[in-house]
Design a protein around this motif. Structure first.
Motif, PDB file in Angstrom:
ATOM      1  N   ALA A  37      36.782  49.870  54.100  1.00 31.13           N
ATOM      2  CA  ALA A  37      36.419  49.525  52.721  1.00 31.13           C
ATOM      3  C   ALA A  37      34.907  49.513  52.482  1.00 31.13           C
ATOM      4  CB  ALA A  37      36.986  48.156  52.371  1.00 31.13           C
TER       5      ALA A  37
ATOM      6  N   ALA B  15      40.504  39.638  51.239  1.00 30.05           N
ATOM      7  CA  ALA B  15      41.031  40.606  50.277  1.00 30.05           C
ATOM      8  C   ALA B  15      41.604  41.805  51.016  1.00 30.05           C
ATOM      9  CB  ALA B  15      39.928  41.052  49.317  1.00 30.05           C
ATOM     10  N   PHE B  16      42.464  42.532  50.326  1.00 33.04           N
ATOM     11  CA  PHE B  16      43.082  43.759  50.831  1.00 33.04           C
ATOM     12  C   PHE B  16      42.008  44.830  51.000  1.00 33.04           C
ATOM     13  CE2 PHE B  16      46.131  47.430  49.667  1.00 33.04           C
ATOM     14  CZ  PHE B  16      46.522  47.592  50.983  1.00 33.04           C
ATOM     15  N   THR B  17      42.195  45.697  51.984  1.00 31.00           N
ATOM     16  CA  THR B  17      41.180  46.707  52.296  1.00 31.00           C
ATOM     17  C   THR B  17      41.287  47.967  51.441  1.00 31.00           C
ATOM     18  OG1 THR B  17      42.634  47.421  54.087  1.00 31.00           O
ATOM     19  CG2 THR B  17      40.792  45.992  54.677  1.00 31.00           C
ATOM     20  N   TYR B  18      42.270  48.058  50.559  1.00 34.49           N
ATOM     21  CA  TYR B  18      42.434  49.282  49.776  1.00 34.49           C
ATOM     22  C   TYR B  18      42.325  49.040  48.274  1.00 34.49           C
ATOM     23  CZ  TYR B  18      43.651  51.628  54.085  1.00 34.49           C
ATOM     24  OH  TYR B  18      43.595  52.153  55.347  1.00 34.49           O
ATOM     25  N   LEU B  19      41.558  48.027  47.885  1.00 35.32           N
ATOM     26  CA  LEU B  19      41.262  47.822  46.471  1.00 35.32           C
ATOM     27  C   LEU B  19      40.186  48.809  46.020  1.00 35.32           C
ATOM     28  CD1 LEU B  19      41.116  43.910  46.295  1.00 35.32           C
ATOM     29  CD2 LEU B  19      43.059  45.407  45.776  1.00 35.32           C
ATOM     30  N   LYS B  20      40.026  48.926  44.709  1.00 39.35           N
ATOM     31  CA  LYS B  20      38.987  49.793  44.158  1.00 39.35           C
ATOM     32  C   LYS B  20      37.681  49.013  44.037  1.00 39.35           C
ATOM     33  CE  LYS B  20      42.224  52.774  41.703  1.00 39.35           C
ATOM     34  NZ  LYS B  20      42.076  53.840  42.707  1.00 39.35           N
TER      35      LYS B  20
ATOM     36  N   ASP C 132      37.503  46.180  41.622  1.00 41.57           N
ATOM     37  CA  ASP C 132      38.218  44.979  42.062  1.00 41.57           C
ATOM     38  C   ASP C 132      37.359  44.145  43.001  1.00 41.57           C
ATOM     39  OD1 ASP C 132      40.686  45.579  40.702  1.00 41.57           O
ATOM     40  OD2 ASP C 132      41.080  47.088  42.249  1.00 41.57           O
ATOM     41  N   TYR C 133      36.652  44.822  43.906  1.00 38.39           N
ATOM     42  CA  TYR C 133      35.760  44.092  44.805  1.00 38.39           C
ATOM     43  C   TYR C 133      34.600  43.462  44.037  1.00 38.39           C
ATOM     44  CZ  TYR C 133      38.241  46.175  48.751  1.00 38.39           C
ATOM     45  OH  TYR C 133      39.211  46.537  49.652  1.00 38.39           O
TER      46      TYR C 133
ATOM     47  N   ARG D 284      33.334  51.313  49.307  1.00 39.70           N
ATOM     48  CA  ARG D 284      33.723  50.694  48.040  1.00 39.70           C
ATOM     49  C   ARG D 284      33.099  49.310  47.879  1.00 39.70           C
ATOM     50  NH1 ARG D 284      39.140  50.283  49.226  1.00 39.70           N
ATOM     51  NH2 ARG D 284      38.802  51.463  51.137  1.00 39.70           N
TER      52      ARG D 284
ATOM     53  N   LYS E  53      43.696  38.738  36.130  1.00 36.33           N
ATOM     54  CA  LYS E  53      42.957  38.852  37.384  1.00 36.33           C
ATOM     55  C   LYS E  53      43.412  37.769  38.363  1.00 36.33           C
ATOM     56  CE  LYS E  53      39.969  42.160  36.322  1.00 36.33           C
ATOM     57  NZ  LYS E  53      39.875  43.442  37.088  1.00 36.33           N
TER      58      LYS E  53
END
Length: 284
Positions: free
Chosen positions: A124, A97-102, A105-106, A127, A191
């Motif tokens: 991350a 996964a992308f490192t700048y999700l909220k 989202d994780y 978060r 999603k």
């Protein structure tokens, strides 16, 4: 298979994608050749093989077995590469996964993937910690770039554990039809959905690309998109690694000025790009 040799089709029943992409380089005598450029360091194929084996042994120590999923939430780095390949070498299923999700989202991804281990770095970590508190099943957080200090219950230092791990890794004898990784959809219809891929899918994808544009051992590949983007992970990392080419990794957010600086520093022969960055580079 060494470079230039034809793959066997139909593929052999026993097939492990992690070994397919990496171990061939030692078999072909490329152990001392540069595989990765990262910051001011160069990692040989032997360095990458040893790191991958160590991470694989760490994952096994944390309970990862065949078909267990591992979730990577890391900036681009040798740790990312070793964790991805090591997951498949032990028979696990790679997801990322992308490192700048909220945090929410994780939490969604953790509940969907249900990973046995999450490999995360400081970008991350907070978060992911917040998200992990919302899920009930047991999972281990393997934290890159930190020592044991400051870690909480259920968290482990990747640096400390790999330092103590063995350098030899028994490759799981996976079947070509076993699941090797999930690719996530873009989430345009809701999603993101996890799309399972088998070990043979990775080989067929590589062979199709290699037929059109085979990387050479003297190629240096620079990628604009990050490794969580499937296009970048496959065409910009796994396929060149399989052929003995070198790959440039960088943890920073991608900007046109950074790409120009990396071009000046490494003189890549292949640049994997996307239209938005091409436009930004032309305007710079």
């Amino acid at each position: 298979m060494v470079q230039g040799e034809q793959l066997e089709f139909p593929l052999p029943e026993q097939l492990n994608l992690g070994a397919f992409f990496l171990d061939v380089n030692l078999e072909a005598g490329r152990g001392d050749k540069t595989a990765l450029y990262y910051k001011d360091s160069a990692y040989s194929f032997r360095d990458l093989w040893l790191l991958t084996n160590k991470v694989g042994n760490v994952l096994r120590e944390l309970g990862v077995e065949a078909e267990d999923r591992v979730l990577l939430i890391l900036e681009d780095s040798p740790d990312w590469v070793a964790a991805w390949l090591g997951t498949m070498k032990v028979g696990g299923v790679g997801t990322h996964a992308f490192t700048y999700l909220k945090a929410h989202d994780y939490a969604y991804l953790l509940n969907l993937v249900r990973p046995k281990a999450v490999v995360v770095d400081g970008t991350a970590l907070e978060r992911v910690r917040e998200a992990a508190a919302e899920v009930q099943y047991r999972k281990a957080l393997l934290v890159a770039g930190v020592s044991d200090g400051g870690l909480r219950e259920g968290e482990f230092s990747l640096r400390a554990m790999t330092s103590a791990a063995g350098e030899r890794l028994e490759v799981e004898p996976t079947h070509r039809d076993d699941i090797a990784f999930w690719n996530f959809s873009g989430g345009t219809t809701g999603k993101p959905k996890g799309v399972p891929h088998m070990h043979r899918d990775g080989v067929v994808g590589y062979e199709s690309f290699n037929y059109l544009l085979g990387y050479r051992t003297d190629d240096i590949v620079l990628r604009v998109p990050k490794l969580f983007f499937h296009y970048s992970r496959d065409l910009g990392l796994l396929y060149p690694v399989r052929n003995g080419a070198a790959v440039v990794l960088f943890p920073e957010k991608t900007t046109a000025s950074l790409i120009f600086a990396l071009i000046r520093k490494y003189r890549p022969t292949v640049l994997l790009n996307v239209p938005t960055m091409m436009r930004a580079m032309l305007q710079t």
